[in-house]
Design an enzyme around this catalytic site. Structure first.
Site, PDB file in Angstrom:
ATOM      1  CB  CYS A  45      -6.260 -39.550 -17.007  1.00  0.00           C
ATOM      2  SG  CYS A  45      -5.872 -39.143 -18.489  1.00  0.00           S
ATOM      3  CG  ASP A  46      -4.965 -41.765 -13.543  1.00  0.00           C
ATOM      4  OD1 ASP A  46      -6.148 -41.891 -14.253  1.00  0.00           O
ATOM      5  OD2 ASP A  46      -3.701 -41.856 -14.184  1.00  0.00           O
ATOM      6  CB  CYS A 101      -2.807 -39.163 -18.092  1.00  0.00           C
ATOM      7  SG  CYS A 101      -4.063 -37.808 -18.840  1.00  0.00           S
TER       8      CYS A 101
END
Ligand code: FAD
Ligand code: NAP
Length: 322
Positions: A140-141, A137
């Site tokens: 997300c990261d 992701c």
């Protein structure tokens, strides 16, 4: 002490399919319960820009869209419950689902909207370096790779969007794809090809994620045409090779296709069990869009309503006759 929650309409999953089924089901008086699962709001909560969901002239954010959908479902009378279904009995109505909490959910009809989950490559180093440089992701990261080099693996819409997204943080982004053409939409491909931070490695498969205690240092590649081996140094790697339907619970209970998607009666969300409906990505390996998930969620609720009305009418007739 476990609680039993009873409803006319039990919905498993809280992505666009489950929440749309809930909106229609609640407005039809079925007082739905939605069991949300580990990803409340579904896949769109891990993305940023959404520019193809109808009704919004400006770009909207995936998490915001899902918050609005949930608020709308609750506003019309849906009960949202925080639990994950771990077992399900589908012999006939009422259908019983058991939650991770121990609670039991009983529905006169059942709508399955469990969607899909990220697929992994399954090569050495992937699991070991998960969270230490390997992720599924970027939205997300990606933030952790400010000024660093990252690779993104895959050639579909997700891979291209993830690659474009990490350009906001990383100094260099390399897309690695096993073939010599992408399956992503043309508009996304055009943006990718034009981006000055992005380069593409065609015909390359990842054989291994390389690294140690300090995290990922590179990816070992194999040329899918020549067989040549190489290694690309990188600080981060995002695996974006698609998703697998979340159908583990239904194996042996519902017909699944060879890829694990629930088989429905063509053009409908009806499974082979009367009163059990499937909608969204869990039954759709072709379109897999928020709007198509919402559309089939609507169809599931309309068919659920018809199923209950027919059943209730038959029961009333029997009572009167008997
Ligand atoms: P999902 O969104 O996958 O939701 C599944 C739900 O089921 C989740 O709430 C989960 O918690 C729940 N669940 C699963 N198992 C259980 C269980 N055992 N018990 C209880 N609940 C359970 N589509 C677009 O149209 N536009 C886009 O811009 C777009 N961008 C995307 C970006 C990314 C990074 C990704 C991955 C997908 C994107 N898509 C986009 C595709 C879109 O997100 C999906 O098609 C859509 O979310 C599918 O909706 P769904 O409701 O079927 O399933
Ligand atoms: P996808 O379309 O299935 O693409 C998966 C990609 O990963 C393909 O390029 C595939 O290669 C590659 N791949 C698969 N297994 C691999 C392996 N073992 N090793 C190396 N590469 C592998 O999946 P997706 O991109 O996640 O998209 C899923 C759905 O969501 C699609 O319907 C998509 O349209 C939708 N989506 C839409 C948007 C949007 O509308 N903006 C954004 C994201 C996702 P091959 O090409 O060689 O098969």
């Amino acid at each position: 002490m476990p609680t039993t929650h009873k409803t006319r309409m039990l919905i498993v999953g809280s992505g666009p399919a489950g929440l749309t089924a809930a909106i229609y089901g609640a407005r039809a008086g079925m007082e739905p319960i939605v069991v949300q699962g580990l990803q409340p709001g579904g896949q769109l909560t891990i993305t940023t820009d959404v520019e193809n969901y109808p009704g919004f002239r400006d770009v909207i954010q995936g998490p915001w869209l899902m918050q609005e959908m949930q608020a709308q479902a609750e506003h019309v009378g849906t009960r949202m419950l925080w639990d994950t279904i771990t077992a399900i009995e589908m012999d006939g109505s009422p259908f019983r689902a058991i939650g991770d909490s121990g609670d039991i959910y009983e529905g006169d009809c059942l709508v399955i909207a469990t969607g899909a989950q990220a697929r992994w490559l399954g090569v050495p180093g992937e699991a070991e370096l998960g969270g230490k440089g390997v992720s599924a992701c970027a939205t997300c990261d990606g933030f952790f790779y400010r000024g660093k080099k990252v690779v993104v693996i895959g050639g579909g819409n997700t891979a291209v969007e993830e690659a474009l997204y990490v350009t906001n943080h990383a100094s260099e982004v390399v897309l690695i794809h096993r073939r010599d053409s992408l399956r992503a939409e043309r508009i996304l491909q055009d943006r990718l090809f034009a981006h000055p931070k992005v380069s593409i490695l065609w015909n390359k498969a990842v054989d291994q994620f390389v690294g140690g205690d300090k995290g990922l240092t590179g990816v070992a590649l194999r040329d899918t045409v020549t067989g040549e081996i190489s290694e690309v140094p990188t600080d981060g790697a995002f695996v974006a090779i698609g998703h697998a339907p979340a159908t583990e619970l239904f194996k042996g209970k519902l017909d699944l296709d060879e890829a694990g998607y629930i088989i429905v009666e063509p053009g409908t969300p009806k499974t082979q069990i009367a009163g059990v409906f499937a909608c969204g990505d869990v039954m759709d390996h072709t379109y897999r869009q928020a709007v198509t998930a919402a559309g089939t969620g609507c169809m599931a609720a309309l068919d659920a309503e018809r199923f209950l009305a027919t059943r209730d009418f038959a029961a009333t007739r029997e009572t009167v006759a008997g």
